[in-house]
Design a protein around this motif. Sequence first.
Motif, PDB file in Angstrom:
ATOM      1  N   PHE A   1       0.844  -1.204   0.000  1.00  0.00           N
ATOM      2  CA  PHE A   1       0.000   0.000   0.000  1.00  0.00           C
ATOM      3  C   PHE A   1       0.875   1.248   0.000  1.00  0.00           C
ATOM      4  N   ARG A   2       0.560   2.175  -0.884  1.00  0.00           N
ATOM      5  CA  ARG A   2       1.298   3.444  -0.895  1.00  0.00           C
ATOM      6  C   ARG A   2       0.314   4.563  -1.192  1.00  0.00           C
ATOM      7  N   ASN A   3       0.417   5.624  -0.401  1.00  0.00           N
ATOM      8  CA  ASN A   3      -0.490   6.747  -0.608  1.00  0.00           C
ATOM      9  C   ASN A   3       0.069   7.643  -1.714  1.00  0.00           C
ATOM     10  N   GLU A   4       0.033   7.131  -2.926  1.00  0.00           N
ATOM     11  CA  GLU A   4       0.635   7.816  -4.063  1.00  0.00           C
ATOM     12  C   GLU A   4      -0.057   9.158  -4.288  1.00  0.00           C
ATOM     13  N   ILE A   5       0.738  10.191  -4.501  1.00  0.00           N
ATOM     14  CA  ILE A   5       0.149  11.519  -4.751  1.00  0.00           C
ATOM     15  C   ILE A   5      -0.317  11.598  -6.197  1.00  0.00           C
TER      16      ILE A   5
ATOM     17  N   PHE B   1      -1.245   1.026 -13.405  1.00  0.00           N
ATOM     18  CA  PHE B   1       0.200   1.272 -13.327  1.00  0.00           C
ATOM     19  C   PHE B   1       0.574   1.843 -11.958  1.00  0.00           C
ATOM     20  N   ARG B   2      -0.211   2.778 -11.468  1.00  0.00           N
ATOM     21  CA  ARG B   2       0.102   3.375 -10.167  1.00  0.00           C
ATOM     22  C   ARG B   2      -1.145   3.353  -9.298  1.00  0.00           C
ATOM     23  N   MET B   3      -1.182   2.400  -8.390  1.00  0.00           N
ATOM     24  CA  MET B   3      -2.349   2.234  -7.532  1.00  0.00           C
ATOM     25  C   MET B   3      -1.962   2.513  -6.078  1.00  0.00           C
ATOM     26  N   ARG B   4      -2.975   2.700  -5.273  1.00  0.00           N
ATOM     27  CA  ARG B   4      -2.673   2.904  -3.844  1.00  0.00           C
ATOM     28  C   ARG B   4      -2.660   1.564  -3.111  1.00  0.00           C
TER      29      ARG B   4
ATOM     30  N   LYS C   1       8.148   2.523 -19.193  1.00  0.00           N
ATOM     31  CA  LYS C   1       8.019   2.797 -17.751  1.00  0.00           C
ATOM     32  C   LYS C   1       8.428   1.553 -16.949  1.00  0.00           C
ATOM     33  N   GLU C   2       8.841   1.803 -15.715  1.00  0.00           N
ATOM     34  CA  GLU C   2       9.295   0.710 -14.851  1.00  0.00           C
ATOM     35  C   GLU C   2       8.208  -0.334 -14.591  1.00  0.00           C
ATOM     36  N   MET C   3       8.604  -1.584 -14.754  1.00  0.00           N
ATOM     37  CA  MET C   3       7.700  -2.674 -14.402  1.00  0.00           C
ATOM     38  C   MET C   3       8.299  -3.503 -13.265  1.00  0.00           C
ATOM     39  N   GLU C   4       9.630  -3.579 -13.253  1.00  0.00           N
ATOM     40  CA  GLU C   4      10.306  -4.393 -12.238  1.00  0.00           C
ATOM     41  C   GLU C   4      11.605  -3.719 -11.834  1.00  0.00           C
TER      42      GLU C   4
ATOM     43  N   THR D   1      14.593  -9.103  -6.553  1.00  0.00           N
ATOM     44  CA  THR D   1      13.840  -8.808  -7.772  1.00  0.00           C
ATOM     45  C   THR D   1      12.429  -8.473  -7.318  1.00  0.00           C
ATOM     46  N   SER D   2      11.904  -7.358  -7.808  1.00  0.00           N
ATOM     47  CA  SER D   2      10.621  -6.878  -7.312  1.00  0.00           C
ATOM     48  C   SER D   2       9.764  -6.391  -8.471  1.00  0.00           C
ATOM     49  N   VAL D   3       8.702  -7.133  -8.731  1.00  0.00           N
ATOM     50  CA  VAL D   3       7.852  -6.779  -9.878  1.00  0.00           C
ATOM     51  C   VAL D   3       6.416  -6.593  -9.403  1.00  0.00           C
ATOM     52  N   GLY D   4       5.755  -5.588  -9.949  1.00  0.00           N
ATOM     53  CA  GLY D   4       4.362  -5.326  -9.584  1.00  0.00           C
ATOM     54  C   GLY D   4       3.448  -6.223 -10.399  1.00  0.00           C
ATOM     55  N   ALA D   5       2.591  -6.985  -9.698  1.00  0.00           N
ATOM     56  CA  ALA D   5       1.678  -7.879 -10.422  1.00  0.00           C
ATOM     57  C   ALA D   5       0.714  -7.060 -11.293  1.00  0.00           C
ATOM     58  N   ASP D   6       0.324  -5.884 -10.785  1.00  0.00           N
ATOM     59  CA  ASP D   6      -0.650  -5.073 -11.526  1.00  0.00           C
ATOM     60  C   ASP D   6      -0.013  -4.404 -12.746  1.00  0.00           C
ATOM     61  N   ARG D   7       1.242  -3.993 -12.586  1.00  0.00           N
ATOM     62  CA  ARG D   7       1.933  -3.394 -13.742  1.00  0.00           C
ATOM     63  C   ARG D   7       2.197  -4.462 -14.798  1.00  0.00           C
ATOM     64  N   CYS D   8       2.520  -5.653 -14.334  1.00  0.00           N
ATOM     65  CA  CYS D   8       2.779  -6.742 -15.254  1.00  0.00           C
ATOM     66  C   CYS D   8       1.473  -7.106 -15.977  1.00  0.00           C
TER      67      CYS D   8
HETATM   68  P1  ATP Z   1       7.832   4.123  -9.079  1.00  0.00           P
HETATM   69  O1  ATP Z   1       9.177   4.791  -9.260  1.00  0.00           O
HETATM   70  O2  ATP Z   1       7.097   3.885 -10.364  1.00  0.00           O
HETATM   71  O3  ATP Z   1       6.996   4.718  -8.009  1.00  0.00           O
HETATM   72  P2  ATP Z   1       9.205   2.353  -7.348  1.00  0.00           P
HETATM   73  O4  ATP Z   1      10.599   2.431  -7.896  1.00  0.00           O
HETATM   74  O5  ATP Z   1       8.842   3.118  -6.151  1.00  0.00           O
HETATM   75  O6  ATP Z   1       8.148   2.653  -8.528  1.00  0.00           O
HETATM   76  P3  ATP Z   1       9.604  -0.177  -6.139  1.00  0.00           P
HETATM   77  O7  ATP Z   1       9.550   0.353  -4.778  1.00  0.00           O
HETATM   78  O8  ATP Z   1      10.924  -0.578  -6.709  1.00  0.00           O
HETATM   79  O9  ATP Z   1       8.858   0.837  -7.126  1.00  0.00           O
HETATM   80  O10 ATP Z   1       8.574  -1.380  -6.234  1.00  0.00           O
HETATM   81  C1  ATP Z   1       8.790  -2.510  -7.050  1.00  0.00           C
HETATM   82  C2  ATP Z   1       7.678  -2.690  -8.065  1.00  0.00           C
HETATM   83  O11 ATP Z   1       6.400  -2.572  -7.447  1.00  0.00           O
HETATM   84  C3  ATP Z   1       7.674  -1.638  -9.162  1.00  0.00           C
HETATM   85  O12 ATP Z   1       8.584  -1.962 -10.182  1.00  0.00           O
HETATM   86  C4  ATP Z   1       6.242  -1.705  -9.639  1.00  0.00           C
HETATM   87  O13 ATP Z   1       6.060  -2.748 -10.581  1.00  0.00           O
HETATM   88  C5  ATP Z   1       5.471  -2.041  -8.380  1.00  0.00           C
HETATM   89  N1  ATP Z   1       4.830  -0.821  -7.853  1.00  0.00           N
HETATM   90  C6  ATP Z   1       5.398   0.127  -7.071  1.00  0.00           C
HETATM   91  N2  ATP Z   1       4.505   1.093  -6.768  1.00  0.00           N
HETATM   92  C7  ATP Z   1       3.347   0.745  -7.385  1.00  0.00           C
HETATM   93  C8  ATP Z   1       2.054   1.332  -7.454  1.00  0.00           C
HETATM   94  N3  ATP Z   1       1.771   2.462  -6.825  1.00  0.00           N
HETATM   95  N4  ATP Z   1       1.090   0.704  -8.183  1.00  0.00           N
HETATM   96  C9  ATP Z   1       1.355  -0.454  -8.823  1.00  0.00           C
HETATM   97  N5  ATP Z   1       2.559  -1.057  -8.793  1.00  0.00           N
HETATM   98  C10 ATP Z   1       3.547  -0.479  -8.081  1.00  0.00           C
END
Ligand code: ATP
Length: 500
Positions: free
Chosen positions: A226-230, A237-240, A308-311, A357-364
């Motif tokens: 969980f992240r309180n993304e601004i 791609f970017r969820m809370r 854009k970053e996926m992993e 190695t850290s990949v977002g399931a939702d971004r993937c």
């Molecule tokens: P970004 O720079 O895009 O915020 P991050 O570098 O903070 O990402 P990490 O902390 O390295 O991301 O997290 C690992 C992975 O988790 C990311 O590569 C991404 O796939 C996924 N991830 C991170 N934040 C989110 C988010 N808000 N929503 C969906 N997926 C996320």
Amino acid sequence: MENKVVAPAENGLMKKIVSHAKEYGFVFPSSEIYDGLQAVYDYGQMGVELKNNIKTVWYKAMTQLNDNIVGIDAAIFMHPLTWKASGHIDGFSDPMIDNKDSKKRYRADVLVEERAAQMEAAGKKDEADALVKKLARLLEADDLKGVQDLITNEKITCPVSGTANWTEVRQFNLMFSTQVGSVAEDASTIYLRPETAQGIFVNFLNVQKTGRMKIPFGIAQIGKAFRNEIVARQFTFRMREFEQMEMQFFIRPGTEMEWYKKWKESRLNWHKAIGLPAEKLKFHDHEKLAHYANAAVDIEFEFPFGFKEMEGIHSRTDFDLGNHQELSKKKQQYFDNDIDEATGKPYGNYVPYVVETSVGADRCFLAVLCNAYTEEVTGEGENQKERVYLKLHPTLAPIKAAILPITKKDGLPEKAMEIYNELKYDIKVTYEDKDSIGKRYTRNDLIGTPFCIAVDHQTLEDNTVTIRHRDSMEQERVPISELRLKIRKETSWRTILEKV
Ligand code: ATP
């Protein structure tokens, strides 16, 4: 809480993908009947299948292809000191700024980056580069006043109000907090985990000891973060609230570059194996390394809104285990009895290094969906038609085969049900008899079903059916007795795993 779910589309294609995802049961805005909750999404009946398939093939690639990697499932809540040790309480923040007229909040760095992108688009690349460099310097020095001055000097205005009436730039911690304990006075603040990794670090010794693991070994986990993304946009791609698939690989200090290289390669192969094309994937080395990392790279995918970053793949040294050891006062060490050739003695006790190695399931999921979305023109002249379908890897497709009697009479539904009942134990199949066969093919194309099995009158005579292939639309006649093996061959986990 914002009151409208904005279609997070950056361009026409993204808009189409977002509405396709909703219309065919892949992704819905959360609590939509209340106009949604920004940057929170629900997976529908098709989406959950696709996402589960992506998660399964990641988990299998980690834990089945490597006999030194095991899984865990740690809780979302953790002791608050975890986040002190990891640096999240002190440092997990974004610089933000509010516009006093529109009351909208922005990430200050993103406002400046967007200005640089505008400059670049206007042919002023050198100026744009200089601006980005200046921003990086200010952020590194934690000079928030400097970032604010940059916004003022560049005359950056709020896209909503059009004014430059800004608050000062402040750091905004991205962790969600809540209280544990029923009585207010006794309650203490805990956090919804912002990453799954720490659940692995605090269990390092539990797993190492109970699993009798020898370094090098890894722990893999899939779970919510969980992240309180601004800046919350661009769909999933970017969820809370999102899901991460993380693996921490524990190694002997000094061997990190070798493992970092290996994991970079292996993870890129995985993305290719699930069907993402090589030309849409690239590495992006981090120019500025986080304080705990001595090497870091992102695997980027070319989404409709750009690469854009996926992993992320990070060599994290002993930062996390070292900090946990210090704060918990519990040794986080491993005794390595392999012989060090340089000294002729065992390597002995040390805090392991980690490559993660850290990949977002939702971004993937989003990458797979964007890549699969295909618009195609078929036929000639008057017969020309546009066809939309999802060209998903057959193993990832929510439904592998649809069993379709061509009419609803003459015993065809019964025969089709017989086939369905025979296949359903091994393969995710559906049965459909409503509407014309053409419409049913189209519906299945739209959700990416690789095989449609048509049951017709000939089936009753010779026990054969027609398989219609999604991508080529070609049809072939096959005996019912061969169906199971044929579909399994193309939809088994192995089709992906053997390419990783
Ligand atoms: P970004 O720079 O895009 O915020 P991050 O570098 O903070 O990402 P990490 O902390 O390295 O991301 O997290 C690992 C992975 O988790 C990311 O590569 C991404 O796939 C996924 N991830 C991170 N934040 C989110 C988010 N808000 N929503 C969906 N997926 C996320």
